[in-house]
Design an enzyme around this catalytic site. Structure first.
Site, PDB file in Angstrom:
ATOM      1  N   LYS A  24       0.854  -1.199   0.000  1.00 41.06           N
ATOM      2  CA  LYS A  24       0.000   0.000   0.000  1.00 41.06           C
ATOM      3  C   LYS A  24       0.878   1.233   0.000  1.00 41.06           C
ATOM      4  CE  LYS A  24       0.807   1.531   4.379  1.00 41.06           C
ATOM      5  NZ  LYS A  24       1.711   2.636   4.621  1.00 41.06           N
ATOM      6  N   PRO A 107       9.848  -4.077  -0.416  1.00 42.85           N
ATOM      7  CA  PRO A 107      10.934  -3.756   0.514  1.00 42.85           C
ATOM      8  C   PRO A 107      10.442  -3.719   1.968  1.00 42.85           C
ATOM      9  CG  PRO A 107      10.936  -2.255  -1.362  1.00 42.85           C
ATOM     10  CD  PRO A 107       9.680  -3.064  -1.464  1.00 42.85           C
ATOM     11  N   ALA A 110       9.631  -0.094   4.839  1.00 40.36           N
ATOM     12  CA  ALA A 110       9.750   0.921   3.783  1.00 40.36           C
ATOM     13  C   ALA A 110       8.545   1.847   3.703  1.00 40.36           C
ATOM     14  CB  ALA A 110       9.943   0.223   2.435  1.00 40.36           C
ATOM     15  N   LEU A 112       5.486   0.674   3.159  1.00 41.81           N
ATOM     16  CA  LEU A 112       4.589   0.056   2.165  1.00 41.81           C
ATOM     17  C   LEU A 112       3.715  -1.038   2.785  1.00 41.81           C
ATOM     18  CD1 LEU A 112       7.185  -0.210  -0.761  1.00 41.81           C
ATOM     19  CD2 LEU A 112       5.290   1.420  -0.567  1.00 41.81           C
ATOM     20  N   GLY A 114       4.399  -3.937   3.898  1.00 39.41           N
ATOM     21  CA  GLY A 114       4.680  -5.294   3.418  1.00 39.41           C
ATOM     22  C   GLY A 114       4.423  -6.339   4.491  1.00 39.41           C
ATOM     23  N   GLY A 115       4.958  -6.137   5.685  1.00 36.82           N
ATOM     24  CA  GLY A 115       4.776  -7.089   6.789  1.00 36.82           C
ATOM     25  C   GLY A 115       3.316  -7.174   7.216  1.00 36.82           C
ATOM     26  N   SER A 116       2.632  -6.033   7.250  1.00 39.36           N
ATOM     27  CA  SER A 116       1.203  -6.029   7.629  1.00 39.36           C
ATOM     28  C   SER A 116       0.392  -6.806   6.599  1.00 39.36           C
ATOM     29  CB  SER A 116       0.684  -4.587   7.710  1.00 39.36           C
ATOM     30  OG  SER A 116       1.375  -3.869   8.703  1.00 39.36           O
ATOM     31  N   ASP A 149      -1.901  -1.137  10.639  1.00 43.06           N
ATOM     32  CA  ASP A 149      -2.159  -1.217   9.189  1.00 43.06           C
ATOM     33  C   ASP A 149      -2.789  -2.548   8.762  1.00 43.06           C
ATOM     34  OD1 ASP A 149      -1.002   1.244   8.782  1.00 43.06           O
ATOM     35  OD2 ASP A 149       0.913   0.454   8.034  1.00 43.06           O
TER      36      ASP A 149
END
Ligand code: C5P
Length: 305
Positions: A24, A107, A110, A112, A114-116, A149
């Site tokens: 996102k 990444p 970052a 974005l 990603g982990g969420s 998030d």
């Protein structure tokens, strides 16, 4: 019961599900004030883009294990996908286990999510793999425990969010846009940025759930007026510590983006372009920093087989 299996088979035959979790960006992010729970009240517009991680879930007798080829990902038990699996197992008192194979393209740390997104994909996938039949409301509550998030990542698309960023109002899909994401080789801690002494909050109180400024920004985003919509209050603190990020934003504007901003707590900086060709041209002007051209997307998590 998982589709295609009988009761007897379900314990014997390992079953595998593949998912994608999308990145996102925050088109807009304002910080209204500090809360008593250590978080901040936000007003933000989340938008999914078509950059994704891949996750494969294979049923195991009882253990939760995770493998990821990306270096420096940290211990499995700290990974949000692993933690999402452990939370579901505990919540449902589920005897089953899973092996999670994670392929990172987004990444890390970052801005974005990603982990969420990995956590959100895990909640959706294990709800199926382990036959838990939890409702969307129940999954949302578990996602809130995992991070601010994660509830958004369960749904994705174009969403206006308030509270910690976990009170969601879906918007009609915003006009399609091509974005150039710049990935400086930095990891930035969200907690560090939000707890920085130089962070100022707007102090403005919402009226009927939204500040007047947020209502205006949503209207601008819905009409594709990106230069009126894009803003991030966290830039002030992050650019102060990393002035090179402010310069990257300027370079995106100079290269022809209609607007540019930092996503979340950074360090990703992105610019908006009217077409894929224009975005590819802008990306080609930035040679010293990794760049990805992405398109806006409509779902946060997708079953991929
Ligand atoms: O929820 P998550 O683990 O992603 O948040 C990381 C940290 O970022 C929190 O512990 C908090 O310090 C900060 N944060 C905040 N307000 C938010 C979201 C995050 O202060 N709305």
């Amino acid at each position: 019961m998982h589709p295609g299996r009988t009761t007897d088979e379900s314990r014997l035959v390992p079953s595998t599900l593949a998912y994608r979790s999308y990145a996102k960006v925050n088109l807009y992010l304002d910080v209204l004030g500090r809360r008593d729970d250590g978080y901040h009240d936000l007003e933000t517009i989340f938008q999914t883009v078509d950059l994704f991680d891949e996750l494969q879930f294979t049923e195991r007798p009882s253990e939760i294990t995770l493998a990821c080829a990306t270096p420096n990902i940290g211990p499995p038990e700290k990974n949000l996908a692993w933690r999402a699996a452990a939370l579901l197992k505990k919540e449902c008192d589920c005897p089953r286990g899973v092996h999670i194979e994670l392929t990172k393209r987004i990444p890390i740390a970052a801005g974005l999510a990603g982990g969420s997104g990995n956590a959100a994909a895990t909640l959706h996938a294990l709800n199926r793999l382990w036959d838990l039949a939890l409702t969307d409301t129940h999954l949302h509550a578990l996602a809130q425990e995992l991070g601010a998030d994660v509830p958004y990542c369960l749904v994705g698309g174009s969403v206006a969010a308030t509270g910690r960023g976990d009170e969601l109002s879906p918007l009609k899909p915003l006009p399609e846009a091509w974005l150039v994401l710049l990935h400086p080789a930095l990891s930035i801690s969200t907690a560090h940025v939000f707890n920085h002494p130089k962070l100022t909050c707007s102090g403005i109180a919402p009226v009927d759930g939204r500040t007047p400024a947020f209502a205006q920004v949503i209207a601008a985003a819905e009409s594709g007026d990106w230069s009126a919509a894009l803003f991030n209050r966290l830039e002030e603190v992050v650019f102060d510590e990393h002035p090179e990020l402010a310069k990257l934003k300027g370079r995106l504007m100079d290269a022809g983006c209609s607007a540019a901003v930092m996503s979340g707590s950074g360090p990703t900086i992105f610019g908006v372009c009217a077409s894929e060709e224009e975005a590819a041209r802008v990306a080609s002007t930035v040679r010293d920093v990794d760049a990805t051209v992405v398109k806006t997307a409509t779902v946060g998590v997708e079953h991929a087989g």
